[in-house]
Design an enzyme around this catalytic site. Structure first.
Site, PDB file in Angstrom:
ATOM      1  CE  LYS A   1      -4.049   1.895   2.591  1.00  0.00           C
ATOM      2  NZ  LYS A   1      -4.879   1.851   3.827  1.00  0.00           N
TER       3      LYS A   1
ATOM      4  CB  SER B   1      -8.151   3.530   2.613  1.00  0.00           C
ATOM      5  OG  SER B   1      -7.176   2.722   3.609  1.00  0.00           O
TER       6      SER B   1
ATOM      7  CB  SER C   1      -8.335   0.727   5.491  1.00  0.00           C
ATOM      8  OG  SER C   1      -9.156   2.010   5.637  1.00  0.00           O
TER       9      SER C   1
END
Lengths: 471, 94
Positions: A78, A153, A177
């Site tokens: 990420k 997210s 997330s």
């Protein structure tokens, strides 16, 4: 054989038998990224050259015979987690040109095992969102239906694994997330206990909740990655070394709690059916099922969206146009540099959270918002503590619905916040939770959430693995 | 509804420049969200024992306050948009 179909375990077996090399596996994933990612937008940057040199090193390790399960396995990180020498943007304009000068602890651990880092994945800006629509660099599309969101997210990390653009990925979870995009994309995602995994090198969102966790094709892989990244790190004072539990956990010996508040109004009927079916399967395998109550569930979102923006407003104060990141140098005074750099650098959602947090912490409002939210947080935590006195695990949905349409909630921040209804309570209590693919509604995946007590990831993973075989 | 003046005040505290459009949108969004927070008014008070409990409890993990040499100072200072020698340069403060 398409090498990108393989799980971590299967690829590891392939290396052992010399069926293919780490370079071949990396090339297969890089090819896949080129073919499909233009459309999906899961990656913000692909590090082809360094990935291939990682693979070369891995091949040497493999040839020596002394290698581990993650050696040569291609992964995606990420873009809120630092990888030295690579850009780390947190999907924000303010960090568009920022290059990480050191590795996050999790990155360091993966590198030590010889994993191949393919690139950095898309996210909501500063991990703030539930759909990746808040990314400054475009939304991630759901591989199962490109008109829908991948969740957020960690939407890029989830879509990359679901579309076989990475063998596994790392995400981060502040309010859901990891679990939410895992549910929307039909993969396994684990939010570890607060303190299980070091956050050193993770761009901070809300420090009393942020956790890094694995996103994988199946539960076995999840266990492999979790065991590598967990543990105490002197660079993160909140990290702890959890005790190793050697007990064997089986569905037939477990008591599973089903919180009635998580099956109330707002839950999609088809999602409910899938979750109830998973619970039934556990019962058939011998689990004791018990209805439980988490009476303060209705306060979770309000509590969460006071605490998180408060912490975020403080964490994001470091982006001031002075130390690193975007800076408007044409201004004459220091104050103007602050206003302009932050005003132009941050997108709408970080701005909203900075405003909400600043307001909640400001003179005259602190008691009504921040202090009250901290009190309610204790009540939420106590709900779970009481529940775990008589049960081993909690089964519930990850989200009230499957992946929604791109744009459906983009203009209404409150409706986007409500997506976290079943995932943020876990975070307020610091608990671990996993999303396990449990079925689909018209082709859209639905995840079952398995919540455990603090540091009982092993129990969650063992039960999830057993359940995975019967779902 | 939260006033334009209040939004401007919070933005100033947060060192955030907002455009006219953003101020208008903030007024609308923050009002809806703050209204939703009213829900907490009906939440029960935690018991006396619970009130005293620390949520985190990580203080015992703190390391000794000893200075260590950081190998990254050059790279970190190198990330600054404006610098002179080993110093980060800032605009006039007054």
């Amino acid at each position: 054989m398409d090498l990108t179909d393989l799980t971590i375990k299967q690829a590891h077996q392939g290396f052992k038998k010399k069926e293919f090399s780490a370079r071949e596996l990396a090339l297969a994933y890089l090819k896949k990224i080129k073919q499909t990612d233009k459309d999906l937008n899961a990656y913000l940057s692909v590090a082809e050259e360094s990935a291939l040199s990682d693979a070369e090193l891995a091949d040497k390790k493999i040839a020596s015979g002394n290698f581990s399960e993650l050696t040569g396995i291609p992964c995606a990180i990420k873009d809120a987690i630092l990888v030295e020498g690579q850009k780390c943007t947190a999907a924000s304009k303010i960090l568009k040109n920022y290059t990480a000068v050191y590795d996050a602890t999790v990155t360091k651990k993966l590198k030590k095992e010889g994993s191949v880092i393919l690139g950095k994945t898309n996210t909501d800006e500063f991990t703030m969102g539930a759909s990746t629509e808040n990314s400054a660099f475009g939304v991630v599309k759901n591989p199962h239906d490109k008109t829908r969101v991948a969740g957020g997210s960690s939407g890029g990390s989830a879509a990359a694994v679901a579309a076989k653009e990475a063998c596994f990925s790392l995400g981060s979870d502040t309010g859901g997330s990891i679990r939410l995009p895992a549910s929307f994309c039909g993969i396994v995602g684990l939010n570890p206990t607060y303190g299980s995994v070091s956050r050193y090198g993770l761009i901070a969102h809300a420090s009393s909740l942020d956790q890094i966790g694995p996103m994988t094709k199946n539960v076995e892989d999840c266990k492999i990655v979790f065991n590598v990244i967990k543990g105490k790190d002197k660079k993160d004072a909140t990290s702890v070394e959890s005790e190793i539990q050697n007990s064997k956990f089986e569905i037939r010996n477990s008591r599973i709690g089903v919180p009635k508040e998580y099956f109330a109004e707002g839950l999609d009927k088809e999602v409910e059916k899938i979750i109830k079916n998973a619970i039934k399967k556990a019962e058939q395998a011998g689990a004791e099922i018990e209805e439980i109550s988490l009476p303060n569930t209705k306060y979770c979102i309000a509590c969460y969206y006071i605490i998180v923006p408060s912490e975020a407003s403080s964490n994001l104060a470091r982006f001031d146009g002075i130390k690193y990141g975007y800076s408007d140098q044409s201004q004459k005074t220091l104050m103007q540099v602050y206003y302009k750099s932050r005003g132009e650098g941050f997108g709408l959602e970080p701005k909203r959270r900075i405003m909400l947090g600043t307001h909640s912490l400001s003179f005259g409002y602190y008691d009504a918002y921040y202090k009250k939210a901290q009190e309610v947080r204790k009540l939420v935590k106590q709900d779970f503590t009481k529940a775990f006195e008589k049960i081993d695990l909690i089964f519930c949905p990850v989200a009230p619905f499957p992946a929604f349409k791109i744009g459906e909630k983009a203009d209404n921040p409150l409706s986007m916040y409500l997506v976290d209804i079943y995932t943020c309570g876990v975070k307020l209590a610091g608990l671990p939770g996993l999303s396990l693919p449990a079925g689909n509604v018209g082709g859209l995946p639905v995840g079952l959430q398995i919540i455990g007590n603090h540091f009982e990831e092993n129990k969650i993973l063992a039960i999830a693995q057993e359940l995975e075989n019967v779902l | 509804m939260i006033s334009k003046k209040e939004v401007e005040h919070i933005a100033k505290l947060a060192r955030l420049e907002l455009t006219e459009n953003e101020i208008e949108k903030m007024q609308k969004d923050l009002s809806a969200i703050l209204d939703y927070f009213d829900l907490l008014k009906s939440a029960p008070l935690p018991s006396k024992i619970l009130q005293k409990q620390n949520l985190g409890g990580q203080a015992q993990n703190l390391r000794k306050d000893e200075a260590e040499r950081c190998q990254l100072s050059d790279e970190i200072i190198g990330s600054a948009p404006d610098k002179k020698d080993d110093y980060i340069k800032v605009k006039a403060i007054l």
